[in-house]
Design a protein around this motif. Structure first.
Motif, PDB file in Angstrom:
ATOM      1  N   SER A   1      19.643   9.366  23.596  1.00  0.00           N
ATOM      2  CA  SER A   1      18.443   9.619  22.799  1.00  0.00           C
ATOM      3  C   SER A   1      17.211   9.115  23.536  1.00  0.00           C
ATOM      4  O   SER A   1      17.306   8.624  24.671  1.00  0.00           O
ATOM      5  CB  SER A   1      18.577   8.960  21.421  1.00  0.00           C
ATOM      6  OG  SER A   1      18.674   7.549  21.538  1.00  0.00           O
TER       7      SER A   1
ATOM      8  N   HIS B   1      11.719  13.096  21.607  1.00  0.00           N
ATOM      9  CA  HIS B   1      12.116  13.939  20.469  1.00  0.00           C
ATOM     10  C   HIS B   1      13.310  14.828  20.819  1.00  0.00           C
ATOM     11  O   HIS B   1      13.494  15.890  20.231  1.00  0.00           O
ATOM     12  CB  HIS B   1      10.931  14.802  19.994  1.00  0.00           C
ATOM     13  CG  HIS B   1      10.166  15.481  21.101  1.00  0.00           C
ATOM     14  ND1 HIS B   1      10.511  16.703  21.627  1.00  0.00           N
ATOM     15  CD2 HIS B   1       9.064  15.071  21.777  1.00  0.00           C
ATOM     16  CE1 HIS B   1       9.647  17.038  22.570  1.00  0.00           C
ATOM     17  NE2 HIS B   1       8.757  16.067  22.694  1.00  0.00           N
TER      18      HIS B   1
ATOM     19  N   LEU C   1      14.445  18.397  18.920  1.00  0.00           N
ATOM     20  CA  LEU C   1      14.331  18.441  17.465  1.00  0.00           C
ATOM     21  C   LEU C   1      12.988  18.992  17.008  1.00  0.00           C
ATOM     22  O   LEU C   1      12.803  19.293  15.827  1.00  0.00           O
ATOM     23  CB  LEU C   1      14.527  17.038  16.877  1.00  0.00           C
ATOM     24  CG  LEU C   1      15.968  16.560  16.693  1.00  0.00           C
ATOM     25  CD1 LEU C   1      16.687  16.423  18.019  1.00  0.00           C
ATOM     26  CD2 LEU C   1      16.015  15.249  15.938  1.00  0.00           C
TER      27      LEU C   1
ATOM     28  N   TYR D   1       8.823  15.292  15.643  1.00  0.00           N
ATOM     29  CA  TYR D   1       9.822  14.291  15.251  1.00  0.00           C
ATOM     30  C   TYR D   1       9.900  13.231  16.341  1.00  0.00           C
ATOM     31  O   TYR D   1      10.721  13.304  17.257  1.00  0.00           O
ATOM     32  CB  TYR D   1      11.169  14.960  14.995  1.00  0.00           C
ATOM     33  CG  TYR D   1      11.136  15.885  13.804  1.00  0.00           C
ATOM     34  CD1 TYR D   1      10.993  15.367  12.520  1.00  0.00           C
ATOM     35  CD2 TYR D   1      11.206  17.266  13.963  1.00  0.00           C
ATOM     36  CE1 TYR D   1      10.937  16.211  11.415  1.00  0.00           C
ATOM     37  CE2 TYR D   1      11.149  18.113  12.859  1.00  0.00           C
ATOM     38  CZ  TYR D   1      11.014  17.573  11.599  1.00  0.00           C
ATOM     39  OH  TYR D   1      10.947  18.410  10.498  1.00  0.00           O
TER      40      TYR D   1
ATOM     41  N   THR E   1      13.551   9.632  18.708  1.00  0.00           N
ATOM     42  CA  THR E   1      14.959   9.804  18.322  1.00  0.00           C
ATOM     43  C   THR E   1      15.695   8.553  18.778  1.00  0.00           C
ATOM     44  O   THR E   1      16.059   8.438  19.944  1.00  0.00           O
ATOM     45  CB  THR E   1      15.553  11.053  18.994  1.00  0.00           C
ATOM     46  OG1 THR E   1      15.362  10.950  20.411  1.00  0.00           O
ATOM     47  CG2 THR E   1      14.893  12.321  18.508  1.00  0.00           C
TER      48      THR E   1
ATOM     49  N   VAL F   1      21.587  10.650  13.915  1.00  0.00           N
ATOM     50  CA  VAL F   1      20.472  10.045  14.632  1.00  0.00           C
ATOM     51  C   VAL F   1      19.324   9.845  13.649  1.00  0.00           C
ATOM     52  O   VAL F   1      19.077  10.684  12.779  1.00  0.00           O
ATOM     53  CB  VAL F   1      20.029  10.907  15.838  1.00  0.00           C
ATOM     54  CG1 VAL F   1      19.611  12.313  15.415  1.00  0.00           C
ATOM     55  CG2 VAL F   1      18.900  10.231  16.603  1.00  0.00           C
TER      56      VAL F   1
ATOM     57  N   ILE G   1      15.255   9.378  13.028  1.00  0.00           N
ATOM     58  CA  ILE G   1      13.951   9.715  13.595  1.00  0.00           C
ATOM     59  C   ILE G   1      12.919   8.798  12.962  1.00  0.00           C
ATOM     60  O   ILE G   1      12.765   8.759  11.732  1.00  0.00           O
ATOM     61  CB  ILE G   1      13.576  11.184  13.328  1.00  0.00           C
ATOM     62  CG1 ILE G   1      14.721  12.107  13.710  1.00  0.00           C
ATOM     63  CG2 ILE G   1      12.280  11.540  14.050  1.00  0.00           C
ATOM     64  CD1 ILE G   1      15.195  11.973  15.130  1.00  0.00           C
TER      65      ILE G   1
END
Length: 469
Positions: free
Chosen positions: A205, A229, A247, A251, A254, A270, A272
């Protein structure tokens, strides 16, 4: 004839791990943050046994030799993944926790087995060596895995930018082997990583580069959607990026990844931190869809309006609202419940995720919060700053622990009056959670340091990978 027996804290399957003895101690990363006389970061051992006369007290303290490391995440040198038949390591033992200095790039190996109440430093990898051999800096998270100890890093070895990524350490010697990735594809930002170990898939991430992190959030870059993101999927054997999912740039950040503990499954969650469209936080589920992975948003947490702007930090005054700021999530070992930390609102939300694409909320606690400053039941007249942040769950899913600091510079932006230091606990029964009124570890016990992550003696819900269902 010599017979090798695996460490008794290693379990082939999640269900066997849930039958493990209850934890007696928690090991908390504590750090000093520019307040008063400089002091050293330390590992605190907290008594978690309700039958002990020192329950809810710090009973051990292990200082680091330097000032300014900012101890952050930590992870085990070995865990249940050592039993995986694809790359077995039955001779290793769960003995050391790796405490990363997120500011210093120094890694401390702390022995918590020799004397569980009194952790001690066993080895240190100095920044110069780590950067030279790994190609990275700002180590963040460590996981024990099939090839060794994996460590994710926010930055490249030189400077304050990327790419960030993963370094590999030897299981036995703890020497830095080198950079793990052979082909990172379009991956540049880094944060967390986990895997579907039986399927040879790693997921990573994104947060930001050291420049974007170390002095606090950069509002202009957040509003321009320049933090992470995306999720990246790697072939673990070939060490190459096989898929990236964006995403959507709104957003932002992550962060924590929580894959299903059942090794037959290929899905996970996950969190956000924030949407720049409406200040909401959200939970997403990735899952196998044919030859590739897909992702779906499964839960939204909207911002809470706040009419008294004097309660808000400068970052939020113009919005008149408090975002959730989802900074950590954790999944019970039976894959039934997900706990979500809302660092802005002072909430931890309990979600039923037994149907991972159809999630429902089943519980909530409130402690602290930017605008609410909700007290703990043990101190009903004392407003608390900070909020449930890092969350850890016992292997049997009956106890949940939270600590209240995010990262020094970010704490100061969202809680300019300070966050103090505290650790709290909830008991889980019949699908509900209730704060334990007898468990509150406050700032005085942490000697003026702030507190970040806790891991539990013998392993916990975010420590181990299993290779048998």
């Amino acid at each position: 004839m010599t017979t090798f027996r695996p460490d008794p804290t290693f379990y082939p399957s999640p269900s066997m791990a849930m039958e493990a003895p209850p934890e007696r101690y928690g090991y908390v990363a504590t750090f000093w943050r520019d307040e008063g006389e400089p002091q050293k970061d330390a590992v605190a051992a907290v008594d978690l046994d309700p039958n002990s006369p020192t329950y809810s007290q710090v009973v051990g303290w292990c200082e680091m030799p330097n000032v300014g490391d900012e101890l952050h995440h930590h992870g085990w040198n070995a865990c249940s993944s050592a039993l995986c038949p694809s790359n077995p390591h039955p001779h290793v033992e769960r003995r050391h926790l790796l405490f990363m200095g997120l500011r210093s790039s120094r890694i401390h190996f702390v022995d918590v087995k020799k004397d569980p109440k009194n952790p001690s430093i066993a080895k240190i990898i100095e920044p110069q060596e780590y950067k030279a051999k790994s190609g990275y800096s700002r180590p963040h998270t460590a996981h024990c895995g099939p090839e060794g100890i994996y460590v994710t890093n926010l930055g490249a070895a030189d400077g304050d930018e990327g790419p960030g990524g993963i370094a590999l350490l030897d299981h036995d010697t703890y020497e830095v082997i080198g950079t793990w990735e052979k082909d990172r594809g379009d991956q540049y930002l880094a944060y967390d990583f986990w895997w579907h170990i039986n399927h040879d898939v790693m997921i990573t991430s994104e947060w930001g580069t050291p420049r974007q992190i170390e002095n606090g959030i950069i509002p202009e870059e957040l509003l321009a959607n320049k933090y992470g993101h995306k999720l990246h999927f790697f072939d673990m054997k070939k060490r190459r990026n096989i898929q990236t999912i964006d995403l959507g740039e709104q957003y932002q950040m992550t962060l924590e990844l929580r894959p299903a503990h059942d090794p037959a499954k290929e899905y996970g969650f996950v969190g956000i931190v924030i949407s720049t469209e409406d200040l909401s936080g959200s939970i997403w589920c990735w899952y196998r869809d044919g030859e590739e992975f897909a992702i779906k948003k499964v839960f939204d947490i909207p911002a809470e309006p706040c009419d008294d702007v004097d309660l808000l930090p400068n970052l939020l005054k113009g919005f008149g609202a408090v975002p959730a700021l989802i900074t950590d999530i954790d999944l019970t070992v039976d894959d039934k419940y997900l706990f979500v930390s809302c660092f802005g609102q002072g909430r931890s939300i309990m979600l039923d995720v037994s149907d991972p694409l159809n999630v429902t909320q089943v519980g909530e606690i409130r402690v602290g919060g930017i605008a609410t400053r909700a007290p703990h039941p043990s101190r009903p007249d004392v407003p608390l700053l900070g909020a449930p942040q890092m969350v850890e769950i016992s292997r049997d899913g009956k106890r949940v622990y939270w600590t209240n600091s995010l990262y020094g510079a970010w704490d100061d932006q969202f809680y300019p009056d300070g966050v103090g230091a505290w650790m709290v606990k909830a008991n889980i029964a019949d699908g509900t959670m209730t704060l334990d009124p007898d468990f509150f570890v406050g700032q005085g016990q942490f000697r003026g340091n702030r507190v970040h992550q806790v891991h539990l003696e013998g392993g916990d819900a975010s420590s181990d990978s299993y290779c048998f269902s």
